[in-house]
Design an enzyme around this catalytic site. Structure first.
Site, mmCIF file in Angstrom:
data_model
loop_
_atom_site.group_PDB
_atom_site.id
_atom_site.type_symbol
_atom_site.label_atom_id
_atom_site.label_comp_id
_atom_site.label_asym_id
_atom_site.label_seq_id
_atom_site.Cartn_x
_atom_site.Cartn_y
_atom_site.Cartn_z
ATOM 1 N N GLU A 199 0.840 -1.196 0.000
ATOM 2 C CA GLU A 199 0.000 0.000 0.000
ATOM 3 C C GLU A 199 0.874 1.246 0.000
ATOM 4 O O GLU A 199 1.871 1.289 0.721
ATOM 5 C CB GLU A 199 -0.927 0.020 1.225
ATOM 6 N N ALA A 334 1.471 0.102 10.986
ATOM 7 C CA ALA A 334 1.073 -1.262 10.652
ATOM 8 C C ALA A 334 0.440 -1.246 9.269
ATOM 9 O O ALA A 334 0.189 -0.196 8.695
ATOM 10 C CB ALA A 334 0.092 -1.808 11.694
ATOM 11 N N GLU A 336 -2.659 -3.454 7.005
ATOM 12 C CA GLU A 336 -3.793 -4.360 7.192
ATOM 13 C C GLU A 336 -3.893 -5.472 6.175
ATOM 14 O O GLU A 336 -4.997 -5.965 5.916
ATOM 15 C CB GLU A 336 -5.092 -3.547 7.156
ATOM 16 N N ASN A 337 -2.797 -5.929 5.593
ATOM 17 C CA ASN A 337 -2.862 -7.001 4.602
ATOM 18 C C ASN A 337 -3.877 -8.065 5.027
ATOM 19 O O ASN A 337 -3.895 -8.496 6.171
ATOM 20 C CB ASN A 337 -1.491 -7.674 4.455
ATOM 21 N N HIS A 369 -7.307 -0.880 15.057
ATOM 22 C CA HIS A 369 -7.386 -0.154 13.780
ATOM 23 C C HIS A 369 -7.199 -1.106 12.601
ATOM 24 O O HIS A 369 -7.990 -1.112 11.650
ATOM 25 C CB HIS A 369 -6.318 0.949 13.760
ATOM 26 N N GLU A 370 -6.153 -1.916 12.656
ATOM 27 C CA GLU A 370 -5.855 -2.805 11.525
ATOM 28 C C GLU A 370 -6.919 -3.880 11.356
ATOM 29 O O GLU A 370 -7.249 -4.267 10.224
ATOM 30 C CB GLU A 370 -4.482 -3.451 11.711
ATOM 31 N N HIS A 373 -9.917 -2.745 9.514
ATOM 32 C CA HIS A 373 -9.691 -2.754 8.064
ATOM 33 C C HIS A 373 -10.096 -4.081 7.415
ATOM 34 O O HIS A 373 -10.360 -4.116 6.209
ATOM 35 C CB HIS A 373 -8.218 -2.509 7.753
#
Length: 935
Positions: A199, A334, A336-337, A369-370, A373
């Site tokens: 990203e 971080a 978020e894959n 947060h991740e 996602h």
């Protein structure tokens, strides 16, 4: 002829000084280019091919050049990617076979490939499974500036699905993006791991692809010839593993459809801990060998958060596993894959003995947060980067929902305004801000919008919207939105459409467009006249010029208590409200206040007339207002002062009402403001600095008496965080008692790293205090801190020390500290922590930045990491001469990814310079400051 000449009529009217020869030369060039296009169209029509469905272009790499988006005549369906990384040689090679749907007549396939990814032309071919025909040896062209690969075949490709195969090779870089190398120590030996960071648009650095979020596809990933002792991870679980001596080939299960920026691979030596959710999802936390126990807290947060999001979104987590991996070298907090979330070590690992309360909250924040996602971003993905806020704003806001559920004792919503809204208001008060929905016309522009506006302003208007429609309606709307757009892409208007249906609010889009499609926010000027409230809105700008923007504003206000809450929608530039019924029963002076924007739910500022402001000050002194409202009034007052809408004398007098403040979020904001005022007064009225410091120390000492140096049995999480903040601020202010006590405790820590005298919550304060005594002739404290830095393997400890070194008042020591931040001893992503420079060190920091700019640019390339070196140093100045000097320096050194940041920093200098002039003209300041200090 009219069509040709019209643009030049305008051009000529603007540029009268241009010669007629140049003028008609431009006309000739314009005409020839137009004729070429006309002839090209004519040839195509005579060939019997419609221009609307064909792409028979004569110069493929130039015809596709400069386009903001890839063409859509070929669309990917599935990728089969084989990667063979060589960690020792730092390179990789691979083959990708892409099932492509050809949807229009074309001889071209256009996709993304970075300049540094080498394509083997002989490996490229397209096969049609229906006819078994293979289209070989296309012309292969690259537009490096646009990172596109243009394949021109000799004949038109058949419509329908086919398979495009491309061989490629590249370098495992050291820039922390694309497919890159991270290093770590194992048993005293330096080793490499391979990591991906795709990203926003870096998958193209690893394999040719349609590297835009709207081109979702399935992925089959295979890792070839990997050393068998290494852990290999990707988005999906392992399907099969083949051993061949000391090497292995790993095949992964096919993924669901997702965007290329979410594809991930990690290869390295790791320990892990694991657990399962109640519905069987395997969750693991991977870390360097020996650090597995530091992942326990993150694992706990992840397990609980997945369950909470499943219930809130009414949609379960969509993959069979979730891996979270701590990466030593990582540019962001971080990433978020899908199914393989990667983290900076400081944001995933927590050491029970050496991490602070603030570190614990940070880990919970980033994990929540991740994982948000995985729904907002991965399951439902923005259609294009213009709608990035749908990813980042919602993930930021949802992280607070999760933390409030998991840790109600943290009172996390009282922190939302300080951490999110206040920061969003700060940046969005600049003329060089941008709308939440911002046009992105080239991949090079994407990095710029991963900023406070997308994250913090985005989260803040979500909170405002939730307050307007109500929590249950809002939750149901989000659940419907997720279900409706699962496995696909969405735009902002898609969200508004669902909210209109679920909440029965037909004007939602009209209301919210005023917040997402225009930059900035309003300040509401409030006056009381004859028991009538007069409210006017205008755009708030620190530069001081309010323009003609207008918002539709959800407003709340109350009079005297919180039981009298009134909600309304302001749709005009000015409105009046009769409140005599609310005021009729108020006789107690402590209840005569009126507060707009109750609990700071709205994303705007409020400016009260003198009478209303005086009553609010009384209410603050007598603790009649909530924590968040006390915080919001303080934040607005400071912003109005910086914008020269309130004198510094008035602000300081108002701040005196916070002398007995003990709540963490208010203290946190107060300390930030103290630091900014101290710096601006140093520029404007240096002769008043001792009085200013004395006043600020007096504001904080009651909190010191309450919290003390050592943790108390059963104290709150927020009190633990406040302790460190207060002592750090006092050390910077030069409070001798704090500096001496901190140095004494630090010396005890040097002799025993486990001493209870230096709890992790106060270590940063101690390190800053140590640096206040360091000089060019006595560097003992600096050398001791560097010794601790070199001995610890805890990333959080290293960043605490880095963030303290340049706080020294000695300029030569600051320069040395900055050089250390850029040395090989500091990981690249951590260098920016070393830019926290003392006010005395600002000029030498600018000199250092100029002297090292070429090295910084070479080391960090382009992107977010590079911009982080500019803002902290540049924006601290307050003179027009310095603004000219900085502008001249960066005139030919600016890259696309840092343009907006540089403009914002230059604007901040302008704002500071105007503020300095106003403070110099404040005739009441000296007497007021002396009185406040003596109190």
């Amino acid at each position: 002829l009219f069509i040709i000449l019209t643009p030049y009529t305008l051009y000529f009217s603007i540029s009268l000084s241009q010669s007629f020869a140049s003028f008609f030369s431009d006309i000739l060039i314009y005409t020839m280019n137009l004729l070429k296009k006309c002839c090209s169209c004519f040839r195509k029509k005579t060939d019997g091919t419609s221009t609307s469905t064909s792409h028979q272009l004569s110069h493929p790499t130039t015809d596709f050049k400069g386009q903001p988006r890839l063409p859509t005549f070929a669309v990917p369906i599935r990728y089969d990617i084989q990667l063979k990384p060589d960690l020792a040689a730092c390179k990789f090679e691979g083959i990708v076979s892409i099932v492509v749907n050809i949807v229009a007549d074309t001889r071209f396939i256009v996709l993304n490939a970075a300049a540094q990814l080498h394509i083997n032309p002989d490996s490229v071919y397209f096969s049609d499974p229906n006819s078994n025909k293979v289209f070989e040896k296309p012309k292969v062209g690259k537009v490096e500036a646009d990172e596109i690969l243009v394949l021109e075949f000799s004949e038109t490709l058949p419509k329908g699905t086919g398979v495009l195969t491309i061989g490629f090779e590249g370098v495992l870089n050291d820039k922390m993006k694309g497919f890159y190398i991270s290093t770590y120590d194992h048993n005293g030996e330096k080793k490499n791991m391979a990591v991906t960071q795709f990203e926003p648009a870096y998958a193209r650095q690893c394999f040719p692809c349609w590297d835009e979020p709207s081109f979702k596809a399935k992925f089959n990933i295979t890792l070839l010839d990997v050393p068998s002792e290494l852990v290999t991870l990707s988005n999906m679980p392992v399907d099969e593993e083949e051993l061949n001596g000391n090497l292995k080939t790993v095949y992964y299960q096919e993924s669901p459809v997702m965007s290329t920026y979410l594809v991930a691979v990690v290869i390295g030596l790791f320990d892990y801990i694991e657990d399962h959710t109640p519905d069987g999802i395997k969750v693991r936390v991977y870390s360097q060998v020996g650090k597995a126990n530091q992942g326990k807290f993150a694992l706990h947060v992840a397990l609980q958060t997945l369950g909470f999001y499943k219930d809130y979104f009414q949609m379960p987590y969509s993959l069979p596993k979730l891996d979270m991996v701590a990466i030593p070298d990582f540019a962001f907090g971080a990433m978020e894959n899908y199914g393989l979330v990667t983290y900076r070590e400081t944001d995933l690992l927590f050491d029970d003995h050496h991490s602070a309360a603030a570190n614990k909250q940070r880990v919970a924040t980033v994990v929540a947060h991740e994982l948000a996602h995985q729904w907002f971003g991965n399951l439902v993905t923005m259609e294009w980067w213009t709608d990035l806020w749908l990813n980042e704003g919602f993930a930021t806001w949802m992280s607070y929902m999760a933390k409030d559920k998991l840790f109600p004792e943290w009172k996390i919503w009282t922190q939302f305004f300080d951490h999110e809204s206040s920061e969003g208001l700060r940046l969005d008060g600049l003329a060089k801000s941008h709308p939440i929905e911002v046009e992105v016309n080239h991949a090079s522009e994407i990095d710029e919008i991963f900023d406070t506006i997308s994250y913090k302003k985005g989260a803040s208007i979500i909170q405002m919207l939730k307050g307007y429609v109500g929590g249950p309606h809002f939750q149901n709307s989000l659940a419907t939105y997720i279900k409706r757009h699962a496995w696909s892409n969405a735009r902002t208007n898609d969200l508004w459409a669902v909210l209109k249906e679920e909440c029965n609010e037909p004007t939602i889009d009209k209301i919210m467009n005023s917040w997402t499609k225009q930059e900035g926010y309003p300040v509401l000027s409030v006056k009381m006249k004859n028991q009538t409230l007069e409210i006017k809105q205008s755009r708030f700008l620190y530069a001081g010029s309010h323009d003609r923007c207008q918002w539709i504003i959800p407003i709340t206000y109350c009079c005297g208590d919180y039981d009298s809450l009134i909600s309304l929608l302001m749709e005009k530039k000015s409105e009046t409200y009769d409140i005599k019924d609310l005021l009729s029963n108020i006789t107690d002076p402590a209840r005569s206040w009126i507060k707009l924007n109750v609990e700071q739910i709205g994303f705007f500022r409020v400016k009260y007339d003198d009478g209303l402001a005086a009553k609010l000050r009384y209410a603050i002194e007598h603790k009649c207002l909530s924590v968040t409202d006390r915080l919001g009034i303080l934040d607005d007052s400071f912003a109005l002062c910086m914008a020269r809408e309130m004198s510094l004398t008035s602000l300081l007098t108002f701040m005196a009402a916070y002398r007995e403040e003990l709540e963490h979020t208010v203290l946190s904001n107060l300390i930030k403001i103290i630091g900014k005022i101290e710096r601006i007064v140093a520029d404007a009225r240096p002769e008043l600095m001792n009085y200013i410091k004395q006043f600020f120390i007096g504001l904080l000492l009651p909190a010191v008496a309450n919290f003390g140096w050592d943790p108390k049995q059963g104290e709150s999480h927020l009190d633990a965080m406040s302790r460190g903040d207060i002592f750090t601020a006092l050390a910077v202010l030069g409070h001798e008692e704090t500096i001496n006590e901190a140095n004494s405790r630090f010396n005890a820590f040097l002799n025993d790293r486990n001493t209870p005298l230096l709890h992790p919550d106060i270590r940063k304060a101690a390190y800053v205090a140590v640096m206040q005594k360091v000089t060019s002739s006595n560097k003992e404290g600096l050398e001791s801190l560097l010794k601790v830095y070199r001995e610890t393997d805890l990333s959080q400890e290293k960043t605490r020390i880095l963030g303290s070194l340049a706080s020294c008042p000695d300029e030569s020591v600051v320069y040395e500290a900055l050089n250390f931040a850029l040395s090989s001893e500091v990981r690249k992503q951590d260098a920016v922590f070393g830019l926290a420079v003392s006010k005395e060190g600002r000029e030498v920091a600018w000199k250092w930045l100029k002297n090292n700019w070429d090295k910084i640019r070479t080391t960090y390339g382009s992107g977010l990491l590079l911009t982080r070196f500019v803002g902290p140093i540049v924006s601290s100045f307050a003179s027009s001469d310095k603004m000219k000097e900085i502008g001249k320096f960066f005139g030919n050194r600016t890259q696309a990814s840092m343009v907006r940041t540089l403009k914002q920093s230059m604007e901040q200098i302008y704002i500071n310079s105007k503020w300095v002039q106003t403070i110099r003209n404040d005739k009441d300041l000296a007497e007021a400051v002396k009185k406040l200090a003596n109190k």
